[in-house]
Design an enzyme around this catalytic site. Structure first.
Site, short mmCIF file in Angstrom:
data_model
loop_
_atom_site.label_atom_id
_atom_site.label_comp_id
_atom_site.label_asym_id
_atom_site.label_seq_id
_atom_site.Cartn_x
_atom_site.Cartn_y
_atom_site.Cartn_z
N HIS A 113 -5.51 21.48 -4.58
CA HIS A 113 -4.80 22.79 -3.32
C HIS A 113 -5.38 24.04 -3.62
O HIS A 113 -5.90 24.49 -4.65
CB HIS A 113 -3.36 22.74 -4.02
CG HIS A 113 -2.43 21.40 -3.82
ND1 HIS A 113 -2.71 20.61 -2.87
CD2 HIS A 113 -1.06 21.18 -4.10
CE1 HIS A 113 -2.12 19.52 -2.97
NE2 HIS A 113 -0.86 19.76 -3.67
N THR A 151 2.28 3.86 -12.60
CA THR A 151 1.43 3.30 -11.94
C THR A 151 0.86 4.35 -10.71
O THR A 151 0.12 4.00 -10.02
CB THR A 151 1.85 2.22 -11.11
OG1 THR A 151 3.19 2.30 -10.71
CG2 THR A 151 2.07 1.00 -12.31
N GLY A 190 -1.28 15.14 -2.83
CA GLY A 190 0.02 15.47 -2.93
C GLY A 190 0.96 14.67 -2.45
O GLY A 190 2.20 14.82 -3.02
N ARG A 197 8.07 -4.91 -13.04
CA ARG A 197 6.90 -5.40 -14.01
C ARG A 197 5.81 -5.55 -13.31
O ARG A 197 5.79 -6.19 -12.47
CB ARG A 197 7.48 -6.58 -14.74
CG ARG A 197 8.56 -6.45 -15.80
CD ARG A 197 8.92 -7.49 -16.78
NE ARG A 197 9.74 -7.21 -17.91
CZ ARG A 197 9.55 -7.32 -19.07
NH1 ARG A 197 8.77 -8.18 -19.60
NH2 ARG A 197 10.57 -6.87 -20.06
N CYS A 231 3.39 21.23 -7.04
CA CYS A 231 1.86 21.47 -7.20
C CYS A 231 1.30 22.86 -6.95
O CYS A 231 0.20 22.99 -7.39
CB CYS A 231 1.28 20.21 -7.11
SG CYS A 231 1.98 19.63 -5.30
N1 LIG Z 1 0.88 14.09 -6.32
C1 LIG Z 1 1.13 15.12 -6.67
O1 LIG Z 1 0.26 16.00 -6.37
C2 LIG Z 1 2.36 15.72 -7.19
C3 LIG Z 1 2.07 16.93 -7.51
C4 LIG Z 1 3.29 17.51 -8.43
C5 LIG Z 1 4.50 16.66 -8.45
N2 LIG Z 1 4.59 15.37 -7.96
C6 LIG Z 1 5.85 14.71 -7.91
O2 LIG Z 1 5.76 13.40 -9.02
C7 LIG Z 1 6.29 12.40 -8.52
C8 LIG Z 1 5.44 11.37 -8.51
O3 LIG Z 1 4.32 11.65 -7.45
P1 LIG Z 1 3.15 10.60 -7.03
O4 LIG Z 1 2.16 11.37 -6.46
O5 LIG Z 1 2.60 10.02 -8.63
O6 LIG Z 1 3.69 9.58 -6.46
P2 LIG Z 1 2.87 8.20 -6.14
O7 LIG Z 1 1.55 7.86 -6.46
O8 LIG Z 1 3.48 7.45 -4.93
O9 LIG Z 1 3.56 7.20 -7.19
C9 LIG Z 1 5.00 6.80 -7.28
C10 LIG Z 1 5.57 6.04 -8.67
O10 LIG Z 1 6.72 5.76 -8.45
C11 LIG Z 1 7.25 4.41 -8.89
N3 LIG Z 1 8.29 3.69 -7.91
C12 LIG Z 1 8.22 3.57 -6.61
N4 LIG Z 1 9.46 3.08 -6.29
C13 LIG Z 1 10.17 2.97 -7.64
C14 LIG Z 1 11.51 2.21 -7.70
N5 LIG Z 1 12.11 1.94 -7.04
N6 LIG Z 1 11.95 2.51 -9.23
C15 LIG Z 1 10.92 2.76 -10.22
N7 LIG Z 1 9.76 3.22 -9.88
C16 LIG Z 1 9.25 3.47 -8.55
C17 LIG Z 1 5.63 3.71 -8.21
O11 LIG Z 1 5.87 2.43 -8.92
P3 LIG Z 1 4.88 1.07 -8.14
O12 LIG Z 1 3.58 1.08 -8.40
O13 LIG Z 1 6.03 0.19 -8.78
O14 LIG Z 1 5.34 1.30 -6.64
C18 LIG Z 1 4.90 4.65 -8.94
O15 LIG Z 1 4.80 4.39 -10.32
C19 LIG Z 1 7.08 12.98 -7.26
O16 LIG Z 1 8.29 13.27 -7.44
C20 LIG Z 1 6.07 13.89 -6.58
O17 LIG Z 1 6.79 14.84 -5.74
C21 LIG Z 1 3.33 14.99 -7.24
#
Ligand SMILES: NC(=O)c1ccc[n+]([C@@H]2O[C@H](COP(=O)([O-])OP(=O)(O)OC[C@H]3O[C@@H](n4cnc5c(N)ncnc54)[C@H](OP(=O)(O)O)[C@@H]3O)[C@@H](O)[C@H]2O)c1
Length: 350
Positions: free
Chosen positions: A239, A9, A156, A36, A125
């Site tokens: 970026h 999500t 990010g 869920r 990233c």
């Molecule tokens: N954003 C970027 O540009 C980027 C680039 C490279 C790497 N990353 C890395 O990729 C990862 C995800 O980044 P994102 O930007 O996609 O983050 P995000 O948009 O904040 O999404 C976080 C995800 O983690 C889930 N989550 C949160 N708490 C959880 C829990 N207790 N148990 C299981 N799932 C949980 C969330 O689900 P809910 O909907 O249930 O909250 C959501 O699906 C991070 O490690 C980040 O550093 C991000």
């Protein structure tokens, strides 16, 4: 083929769904989040499971797991996914500097992923577009040192900061308030802020240390002198980096540009010829989501030897800098139907 997405999500998880439909159109997708819930994405509806369900007996098994969780939750679930027999690509910081886990920037060092590899770390990233642009130059001319200044998008930081940034922007500037002074100076809207998170005794933030240390690991250059300064700018996605590269051998700019344009050396790089930088903006990378953009080549006037080159690099942090790279890594194990998502040197299908 069954593929699990942990963090389905989130911003990166959602991009992964779009890419899976291109790379493995027939794959079954099982999404996991904190609990869920239902997810609507690209006209499809998914019944997302709670990640703790993976810890139960009889948890779903499958072929590939793409993990887009924060560090703490990656640490919790990745070992379980490996135990369940998944090939795993983890996008958090947790395993990147683990000497036993390959850290892969697709098109740079995919060869380290073999059939026996069960866990691969996806780099930060900024590291992905940076290494994609710099690796061909390191190979052709040698690399003595690097300085990087990054200007990073709000996405990010994840979906919650992005949504709050978008909302704050809606109310940001109005006549006669052209300066945005009513905005909160500690927040992202209308602002440029230092990447000061988790600054250690070195004085560098975690974002800066990631870019420096991961680049050394991917380029296999432990002694590379590299310094990075990172900040966040009020841009939703994309970026942008200004880079100063000190090469070991001086070369004319035309030769350097030609090295970047060689598809075999830089398969996912789009080069903008000349110093002007047309087609090289944060929004341009959102129009070229699966490619790194590079250009604005100039010789640095501070270096009379002609070995230091100024260069600009940009990449979509959600796609090229995260989801796309993970799919290309996984294409080493599972051949992609979409050639743009296939890593070079794919292993023969079993
Ligand atoms: N954003 C970027 O540009 C980027 C680039 C490279 C790497 N990353 C890395 O990729 C990862 C995800 O980044 P994102 O930007 O996609 O983050 P995000 O948009 O904040 O999404 C976080 C995800 O983690 C889930 N989550 C949160 N708490 C959880 C829990 N207790 N148990 C299981 N799932 C949980 C969330 O689900 P809910 O909907 O249930 O909250 C959501 O699906 C991070 O490690 C980040 O550093 C991000």
């Amino acid at each position: 083929m069954r593929i699990c997405i942990l963090g389905a999500t989130g911003l990166v998880g959602r991009e992964s769904i779009t890419l899976i439909r291109r790379a493995w159109p027939k794959a079954e997708i099982i999404g996991f989040a904190s609990r869920r819930k239902r997810l609507e994405h690209d006209g499809e509806t998914f019944d997302v499971l709670g990640a703790p369900e993976l810890e139960l007996e009889g948890a779903p098994t499958g072929d590939l797991a793409l993990v887009a969780l924060d560090d703490e939750h990656s640490k919790r679930y990745v070992p379980r996914l490996v135990e369940l027999g998944y090939k795993v690509v983890d996008k958090s910081n947790t395993y990147r500097m683990d000497p036993d886990v390959p850290l892969v920037s697709a098109g740079v060092n995919c060869g380290v992923v073999s059939e026996d590899t069960s866990l691969v770390a996806n780099p930060n990233c900024t590291t992905i577009p940076f290494t994609m642009a710099v690796a061909p130059l390191a190979h052709a001319f040698g690399l003595a040192s690097v300085a990087i200044s990054s200007y990073q998008a709000i996405s990010g930081a994840g979906i919650a900061p992005l949504d709050s940034f978008l909302e704050d922007n809606r109310t940001a500037y109005a006549e006669p308030n052209r300066l945005g002074v009513q905005l909160d100076p500690t927040k992202y809207a209308g602002n440029t802020v230092p990447h000061s998170g988790k600054t250690d005794e070195s004085g560098f933030s975690s974002e800066e240390r990631k870019l420096m240390n991961e680049s050394r690991k991917i380029l296999d250059a432990a002694a590379l002198r590299v310094s990075a300064q990172c900040c966040r700018v009020p841009v939703a996605v994309g970026h942008f980096m200004n880079v100063w590269l000190e090469l070991k051998r001086a070369a004319p700019l035309s030769e350097i540009e030609a090295a970047l344009a060689r598809t075999e050396a830089a398969p996912y790089l789009k080069v903008s010829p000349g110093p002007v930088g047309e087609g090289l903006t944060a929004l341009d990378c959102v129009h070229n989501r699966d490619q790194a953009l590079a250009g604005r080549l100039r010789l640095d006037p501070r270096d009379a030897s002609g070995k230091t080159v100024c260069l600009t690099i940009a990449g979509d942090n959600l796609r090229l800098g995260a989801a796309t790279n993970a799919i290309r890594i996984a294409s080493r194990w599972f051949e992609s139907a979409d050639a743009e998502l296939q890593a070079p040197g794919n292993m023969p299908a079993k």
